[in-house]
Design a protein around this motif. Structure first.
Motif, PDB file in Angstrom:
ATOM      1  N   LYS A 177       0.809  -1.214   0.000  1.00 27.62           N
ATOM      2  CA  LYS A 177       0.000   0.000   0.000  1.00 27.62           C
ATOM      3  C   LYS A 177       0.845   1.269   0.000  1.00 27.62           C
ATOM      4  N   SER A 178       1.959   1.257   0.706  1.00 21.29           N
ATOM      5  CA  SER A 178       2.720   2.492   0.900  1.00 21.29           C
ATOM      6  C   SER A 178       3.768   2.756  -0.180  1.00 21.29           C
ATOM      7  N   ALA A 179       4.041   1.799  -1.049  1.00 21.63           N
ATOM      8  CA  ALA A 179       5.086   1.965  -2.060  1.00 21.63           C
ATOM      9  C   ALA A 179       4.512   2.525  -3.360  1.00 21.63           C
ATOM     10  N   ASP A 180       5.396   3.162  -4.109  1.00 26.79           N
ATOM     11  CA  ASP A 180       4.994   3.744  -5.393  1.00 26.79           C
ATOM     12  C   ASP A 180       4.974   2.724  -6.526  1.00 26.79           C
ATOM     13  N   SER A 181       5.642   1.584  -6.339  1.00 27.87           N
ATOM     14  CA  SER A 181       5.699   0.571  -7.392  1.00 27.87           C
ATOM     15  C   SER A 181       5.842  -0.802  -6.749  1.00 27.87           C
ATOM     16  N   PRO A 182       5.544  -1.859  -7.508  1.00 27.26           N
ATOM     17  CA  PRO A 182       5.715  -3.204  -6.962  1.00 27.26           C
ATOM     18  C   PRO A 182       7.153  -3.511  -6.531  1.00 27.26           C
ATOM     19  N   ILE A 183       8.135  -3.029  -7.292  1.00 27.37           N
ATOM     20  CA  ILE A 183       9.529  -3.273  -6.911  1.00 27.37           C
ATOM     21  C   ILE A 183       9.842  -2.560  -5.596  1.00 27.37           C
ATOM     22  N   GLU A 184       9.380  -1.335  -5.460  1.00 28.49           N
ATOM     23  CA  GLU A 184       9.610  -0.618  -4.207  1.00 28.49           C
ATOM     24  C   GLU A 184       8.909  -1.316  -3.043  1.00 28.49           C
ATOM     25  N   SER A 185       7.740  -1.886  -3.288  1.00 31.96           N
ATOM     26  CA  SER A 185       7.048  -2.610  -2.215  1.00 31.96           C
ATOM     27  C   SER A 185       7.833  -3.846  -1.799  1.00 31.96           C
ATOM     28  N   LEU A 186       8.483  -4.497  -2.755  1.00 31.57           N
ATOM     29  CA  LEU A 186       9.305  -5.664  -2.450  1.00 31.57           C
ATOM     30  C   LEU A 186      10.479  -5.271  -1.548  1.00 31.57           C
ATOM     31  N   TYR A 187      11.186  -4.211  -1.940  1.00 34.69           N
ATOM     32  CA  TYR A 187      12.299  -3.741  -1.112  1.00 34.69           C
ATOM     33  C   TYR A 187      11.802  -3.350   0.284  1.00 34.69           C
ATOM     34  N   ALA A 188      10.698  -2.629   0.341  1.00 35.86           N
ATOM     35  CA  ALA A 188      10.166  -2.185   1.635  1.00 35.86           C
ATOM     36  C   ALA A 188       9.802  -3.379   2.513  1.00 35.86           C
ATOM     37  N   ALA A 189       9.224  -4.408   1.919  1.00 34.18           N
ATOM     38  CA  ALA A 189       8.842  -5.595   2.686  1.00 34.18           C
ATOM     39  C   ALA A 189      10.070  -6.313   3.236  1.00 34.18           C
ATOM     40  N   VAL A 190      11.086  -6.469   2.412  1.00 33.79           N
ATOM     41  CA  VAL A 190      12.313  -7.130   2.868  1.00 33.79           C
ATOM     42  C   VAL A 190      12.942  -6.331   4.007  1.00 33.79           C
ATOM     43  N   LEU A 191      13.057  -5.034   3.822  1.00 32.46           N
ATOM     44  CA  LEU A 191      13.702  -4.201   4.835  1.00 32.46           C
ATOM     45  C   LEU A 191      12.895  -4.170   6.127  1.00 32.46           C
ATOM     46  N   ASP A 192      11.577  -4.118   6.015  1.00 34.34           N
ATOM     47  CA  ASP A 192      10.736  -4.087   7.197  1.00 34.34           C
ATOM     48  C   ASP A 192      10.822  -5.398   7.976  1.00 34.34           C
ATOM     49  N   ARG A 193      10.900  -6.487   7.264  1.00 34.09           N
ATOM     50  CA  ARG A 193      10.954  -7.806   7.902  1.00 34.09           C
ATOM     51  C   ARG A 193      12.144  -7.922   8.847  1.00 34.09           C
ATOM     52  N   PHE A 194      13.209  -7.222   8.547  1.00 27.60           N
ATOM     53  CA  PHE A 194      14.427  -7.329   9.351  1.00 27.60           C
ATOM     54  C   PHE A 194      14.804  -6.006  10.020  1.00 27.60           C
ATOM     55  N   ARG A 195      13.836  -5.136  10.229  1.00 31.61           N
ATOM     56  CA  ARG A 195      14.140  -3.824  10.812  1.00 31.61           C
ATOM     57  C   ARG A 195      14.685  -3.916  12.231  1.00 31.61           C
ATOM     58  N   ALA A 196      14.393  -4.969  12.964  1.00 27.62           N
ATOM     59  CA  ALA A 196      14.874  -5.106  14.347  1.00 27.62           C
ATOM     60  C   ALA A 196      16.339  -5.524  14.422  1.00 27.62           C
ATOM     61  N   VAL A 197      16.909  -5.943  13.302  1.00 27.45           N
ATOM     62  CA  VAL A 197      18.313  -6.356  13.303  1.00 27.45           C
ATOM     63  C   VAL A 197      19.175  -5.098  13.263  1.00 27.45           C
ATOM     64  N   ASP A 198      19.763  -4.769  14.401  1.00 27.50           N
ATOM     65  CA  ASP A 198      20.551  -3.548  14.506  1.00 27.50           C
ATOM     66  C   ASP A 198      21.998  -3.806  14.900  1.00 27.50           C
ATOM     67  N   HIS A 199      22.298  -5.042  15.242  1.00 31.22           N
ATOM     68  CA  HIS A 199      23.654  -5.383  15.669  1.00 31.22           C
ATOM     69  C   HIS A 199      23.898  -6.859  15.370  1.00 31.22           C
ATOM     70  N   PRO A 200      25.134  -7.228  15.063  1.00 34.43           N
ATOM     71  CA  PRO A 200      25.420  -8.644  14.790  1.00 34.43           C
ATOM     72  C   PRO A 200      24.976  -9.590  15.909  1.00 34.43           C
ATOM     73  N   ASP A 201      25.068  -9.146  17.163  1.00 32.49           N
ATOM     74  CA  ASP A 201      24.623 -10.002  18.268  1.00 32.49           C
ATOM     75  C   ASP A 201      23.125 -10.270  18.207  1.00 32.49           C
ATOM     76  N   THR A 202      22.360  -9.278  17.805  1.00 32.68           N
ATOM     77  CA  THR A 202      20.915  -9.452  17.668  1.00 32.68           C
ATOM     78  C   THR A 202      20.610 -10.548  16.657  1.00 32.68           C
ATOM     79  N   LEU A 203      21.293 -10.481  15.521  1.00 31.30           N
ATOM     80  CA  LEU A 203      21.085 -11.491  14.486  1.00 31.30           C
ATOM     81  C   LEU A 203      21.564 -12.858  14.940  1.00 31.30           C
ATOM     82  N   SER A 204      22.763 -12.931  15.503  1.00 35.16           N
ATOM     83  CA  SER A 204      23.310 -14.241  15.872  1.00 35.16           C
ATOM     84  C   SER A 204      22.481 -14.898  16.971  1.00 35.16           C
ATOM     85  N   ASN A 205      21.991 -14.118  17.926  1.00 35.76           N
ATOM     86  CA  ASN A 205      21.144 -14.704  18.972  1.00 35.76           C
ATOM     87  C   ASN A 205      19.826 -15.216  18.399  1.00 35.76           C
ATOM     88  N   GLY A 206      19.213 -14.425  17.532  1.00 30.03           N
ATOM     89  CA  GLY A 206      17.967 -14.859  16.911  1.00 30.03           C
ATOM     90  C   GLY A 206      18.152 -16.076  16.016  1.00 30.03           C
TER      91      GLY A 206
END
Length: 159
Positions: free
Chosen positions: A13-42
């Motif tokens: 809904k928020s993207a201007d194009s399907p490709i932009e929506s794909l990028y936004a979805a990928v980035l949003d899915r992993f927005r909580a990953v802010d440090h390597p420890d966060t990723l490795s623990n998860g």
């Protein structure tokens, strides 16, 4: 799992194009990953818990929902003329799902770029050959570079 569906719907809904929506979805899915420890623990938790049959069902459902969401966005990008019509949306969606985990693992190991920039760059590399026109294939990462600089500095150690 419903959270994944809702976030993907919001990206569309928020993207201007399907490709932009794909990028936004990928980035949003992993927005909580802010440090390597966060990723490795998860990731460690995920690997350990996959032996639990009930957790495995939830993990598989989440992965399948993500892949289905990516596929929908890819099909919309083909329909909109952003991607070649010969794209195998199912296999490309599965590749995107695998790429996201691989890109983040590489980020945690090499610690170059931010996790979001690593994901954008990896998506660019995967999708550019399928883009319709060279002019349209300007990377999403390049288009959004003005929003903030990429960093090549290693992530700081977490105390």
């Amino acid at each position: 799992v419903t959270q994944t569906d809702d976030r993907f719907a919001e990206s569309v809904k928020s993207a201007d194009s399907p490709i932009e929506s794909l990028y936004a979805a990928v980035l949003d899915r992993f927005r909580a990953v802010d440090h390597p420890d966060t990723l490795s623990n998860g990731f460690a938790f995920l690997m350990i818990e996959l032996s639990d049959p009930e957790f495995h069902v939830l993990a598989a459902e989440s992965a399948n929902n993500a892949i289905a969401g990516y596929r929908t966005m890819l099909e919309a990008a083909v329909e909109a003329g952003e991607l070649e019509g010969s794209v195998d949306a199912q296999h490309l969606a599965e590749s995107i799902h695998a790429l996201t985990w691989g890109a983040l693992i590489m980020w945690a190991i090499i610690r170059m770029l931010s996790p979001q920039d690593r994901l954008k760059r990896s998506l660019d590399i995967l999708l550019t050959p399928y883009r319709r026109e060279l002019a349209d294939a300007a990377s999403f990462a390049t288009k959004t570079a003005a929003k903030g600089p990429e960093t090549n500095a290693p992530a700081p150690a977490k105390n």
